[in-house]
Design a protein around this motif. Structure first.
Motif, PDB file in Angstrom:
ATOM      1  N   SER A  38       0.797  -1.264  -0.025  1.00 33.81           N
ATOM      2  CA  SER A  38      -0.079   0.026  -0.030  1.00 33.81           C
ATOM      3  C   SER A  38       0.695   1.187   0.014  1.00 33.81           C
ATOM      4  O   SER A  38       0.553   2.225  -0.373  1.00 33.81           O
ATOM      5  CB  SER A  38      -1.035   0.099   1.018  1.00 33.81           C
ATOM      6  OG  SER A  38      -0.118  -0.223   2.425  1.00 33.81           O
ATOM      7  N   THR A  39       2.105   1.155   0.479  1.00 38.04           N
ATOM      8  CA  THR A  39       2.966   2.305   0.797  1.00 38.04           C
ATOM      9  C   THR A  39       3.355   3.185  -0.608  1.00 38.04           C
ATOM     10  O   THR A  39       3.055   4.212  -0.468  1.00 38.04           O
ATOM     11  CB  THR A  39       4.196   2.039   1.379  1.00 38.04           C
ATOM     12  OG1 THR A  39       3.895   1.292   2.536  1.00 38.04           O
ATOM     13  CG2 THR A  39       5.024   3.161   1.772  1.00 38.04           C
ATOM     14  N   ASP A  67       9.244  -8.955  -6.213  1.00 38.46           N
ATOM     15  CA  ASP A  67       8.890 -10.192  -5.630  1.00 38.46           C
ATOM     16  C   ASP A  67       7.491 -10.644  -6.119  1.00 38.46           C
ATOM     17  O   ASP A  67       6.511  -9.717  -6.834  1.00 38.46           O
ATOM     18  CB  ASP A  67       8.615 -10.223  -3.963  1.00 38.46           C
ATOM     19  CG  ASP A  67       7.988  -8.808  -3.533  1.00 38.46           C
ATOM     20  OD1 ASP A  67       7.419  -8.148  -4.142  1.00 38.46           O
ATOM     21  OD2 ASP A  67       8.259  -8.632  -2.000  1.00 38.46           O
ATOM     22  N   HIS A 138      11.321  -5.924   7.144  1.00 38.30           N
ATOM     23  CA  HIS A 138      11.902  -6.613   5.695  1.00 38.30           C
ATOM     24  C   HIS A 138      11.668  -5.903   4.503  1.00 38.30           C
ATOM     25  O   HIS A 138      11.000  -4.928   4.392  1.00 38.30           O
ATOM     26  CB  HIS A 138      11.166  -8.123   5.563  1.00 38.30           C
ATOM     27  CG  HIS A 138       9.797  -7.824   4.976  1.00 38.30           C
ATOM     28  ND1 HIS A 138       8.667  -8.344   5.972  1.00 38.30           N
ATOM     29  CD2 HIS A 138       9.189  -7.404   4.366  1.00 38.30           C
ATOM     30  CE1 HIS A 138       7.653  -7.856   5.311  1.00 38.30           C
ATOM     31  NE2 HIS A 138       7.874  -7.348   4.285  1.00 38.30           N
ATOM     32  N   ALA A 140      11.428  -6.293   0.133  1.00 40.81           N
ATOM     33  CA  ALA A 140      10.890  -7.351  -0.725  1.00 40.81           C
ATOM     34  C   ALA A 140      10.254  -8.255   0.148  1.00 40.81           C
ATOM     35  O   ALA A 140       9.440  -7.851   1.230  1.00 40.81           O
ATOM     36  CB  ALA A 140      11.952  -7.866  -1.529  1.00 40.81           C
ATOM     37  N   ARG A 167      -4.862  -8.484   5.768  1.00 36.66           N
ATOM     38  CA  ARG A 167      -6.101  -7.708   5.070  1.00 36.66           C
ATOM     39  C   ARG A 167      -6.555  -7.648   3.794  1.00 36.66           C
ATOM     40  O   ARG A 167      -7.369  -7.064   3.479  1.00 36.66           O
ATOM     41  CB  ARG A 167      -5.565  -6.337   5.708  1.00 36.66           C
ATOM     42  CG  ARG A 167      -4.300  -5.429   4.915  1.00 36.66           C
ATOM     43  CD  ARG A 167      -3.898  -4.213   5.840  1.00 36.66           C
ATOM     44  NE  ARG A 167      -3.084  -3.435   4.912  1.00 36.66           N
ATOM     45  CZ  ARG A 167      -1.664  -3.456   4.851  1.00 36.66           C
ATOM     46  NH1 ARG A 167      -1.377  -4.605   5.521  1.00 36.66           N
ATOM     47  NH2 ARG A 167      -1.000  -2.534   4.233  1.00 36.66           N
ATOM     48  N   LYS A 202       5.319   1.434  11.333  1.00 35.88           N
ATOM     49  CA  LYS A 202       6.382   1.427  10.776  1.00 35.88           C
ATOM     50  C   LYS A 202       7.682   1.964  11.489  1.00 35.88           C
ATOM     51  O   LYS A 202       8.818   1.762  11.158  1.00 35.88           O
ATOM     52  CB  LYS A 202       6.778   1.940   9.203  1.00 35.88           C
ATOM     53  CG  LYS A 202       5.415   1.148   8.201  1.00 35.88           C
ATOM     54  CD  LYS A 202       5.794  -0.372   7.989  1.00 35.88           C
ATOM     55  CE  LYS A 202       4.722  -1.097   7.073  1.00 35.88           C
ATOM     56  NZ  LYS A 202       4.561  -0.517   5.874  1.00 35.88           N
TER      57      LYS A 202
HETATM   58  C1  GLP Z   1       5.168  -6.937   1.496  1.00 34.73           C
HETATM   59  C2  GLP Z   1       5.989  -6.660   0.097  1.00 34.73           C
HETATM   60  C3  GLP Z   1       7.002  -5.607   0.791  1.00 34.73           C
HETATM   61  C4  GLP Z   1       6.355  -4.298   1.051  1.00 34.73           C
HETATM   62  C5  GLP Z   1       5.535  -4.784   2.649  1.00 34.73           C
HETATM   63  C6  GLP Z   1       4.811  -3.423   3.225  1.00 34.73           C
HETATM   64  O1  GLP Z   1       5.723  -8.020   2.537  1.00 34.73           O
HETATM   65  N1  GLP Z   1       6.529  -7.991  -0.108  1.00 34.73           N
HETATM   66  O2  GLP Z   1       7.423  -5.249  -0.636  1.00 34.73           O
HETATM   67  O3  GLP Z   1       7.161  -3.416   1.604  1.00 34.73           O
HETATM   68  O4  GLP Z   1       4.484  -5.983   2.104  1.00 34.73           O
HETATM   69  O5  GLP Z   1       3.613  -3.479   2.612  1.00 34.73           O
HETATM   70  P1  GLP Z   1       2.792  -2.033   2.962  1.00 34.73           P
HETATM   71  O6  GLP Z   1       3.161  -1.145   2.095  1.00 34.73           O
HETATM   72  O7  GLP Z   1       1.374  -2.610   2.641  1.00 34.73           O
HETATM   73  O8  GLP Z   1       2.845  -1.728   4.449  1.00 34.73           O
END
Ligand code: GLP
Length: 257
Positions: A38-39, A67, A138, A140, A167, A202
């Motif tokens: 989502s970011t 990924d 983490h 990817a 979600r 985060k």
């Molecule tokens: C997954 C993806 C990542 C991403 C992370 C965070 O694990 N493989 O690349 O950074 O989700 O997702 P969000 O941006 O929705 O918090």
């Protein structure tokens, strides 16, 4: 690592988009590494607006995504290929044949991953890699315990990541337990890195990445050894950083340069 702390996600997304737009203008044939989650969605929207306004064109840009869930078809609405088409590729003028996402249905994942690495190499390497960050630090799908030298391969998701990503699925048990993912070593070879992080969920990950020791238990911390890595975050994601005022001051100077 430069940390750009913005008041809002909107402002940070625009600034990150500007960095990418600048590269695309300077080098219309550049190679991008792209991320899902989502970011980066708002940043992709900013770039799509730039394309619509004819400020930039992705006609000759090539991309490789980080990924893909293992076992999901590209047509599955939670696959990362589907996500990229919906949230970015279908809104810009990139040639679909120039966009690459790992095949989640590849029977021989070793062959798939080796071919992916070879394609990137043949294209001259990634000029700019976009990243989000998982709540456990983490990048990817390089979960805690991934070698900082790792290459593209099959990986297994931690219960935390499955919970975080549930979600988007009907139920947690629908989230695939494995994925194909670029390695930390692969990611760190990109010439420039732009990582986005928003929200208080985060804050611990950002703290670990920026001010923790470099460790395979927070794979984003590998970026400490990268010489052109940029973190665009909002105040909530930056809230646990000890030196946040210093980073904000320094990044303003660096952004001008
Ligand atoms: C997954 C993806 C990542 C991403 C992370 C965070 O694990 N493989 O690349 O950074 O989700 O997702 P969000 O941006 O929705 O918090």
């Amino acid at each position: 690592m430069e940390i750009v702390i913005c008041k809002t996600k909107k402002e940070a997304s625009r600034k990150a988009a500007d960095m990418i737009a600048k590269l695309v203008k300077e080098n219309p044939k550049c190679v991008l590494g792209l991320a899902t989650g989502s970011t980066p969605v708002e940043m992709y929207d900013c770039l799509a607006k730039d394309v619509k306004a004819k400020k930039i064109s992705f006609k000759n840009v090539k991309s490789w995504n980080l990924d893909e869930y293992y076992g999901l078809a590209p047509t599955h609405d939670q696959s990362y290929r589907y996500f990229m088409n919906e949230n970015f590729f279908d809104k810009i003028d990139i040639k679909k044949s120039n966009t690459h996402v790992l095949n989640g249905l590849a029977k021989d994942w070793r062959k798939e991953c080796a071919a992916y690495e070879a394609q990137i190499k043949k294209a001259g390497g990634i000029d700019l890699q976009v990243l989000g960050i998982g709540s456990d630090g983490h990048i990817a799908f390089n979960e805690p315990g991934s070698s900082l030298a790792s290459r593209t391969r099959i990986v297994y998701l931690t219960p935390q990541t499955i919970k975080d990503n549930a979600r988007f699925f009907k139920k947690a048990s629908d989230v695939p337990v494995s994925a194909l993912s670029m390695g930390v070593g692969t990611i760190c070879e990109a010439k420039k890195v732009v990582l986005l992080a928003f929200g208080k969920n985060k804050a611990d990950a950002v703290k670990g990445m920026v001010e923790g020791g470099m460790s395979q238990f927070c794979t984003a911390s590998a970026l400490q050894a990268h010489n052109d890595a940029w973190v665009f975050c909002d105040e909530e994601a930056a809230s646990k950083l000890k030196l946040k005022k210093f980073y904000a001051w320094r990044s303003e100077i660096e952004m001008k340069g």
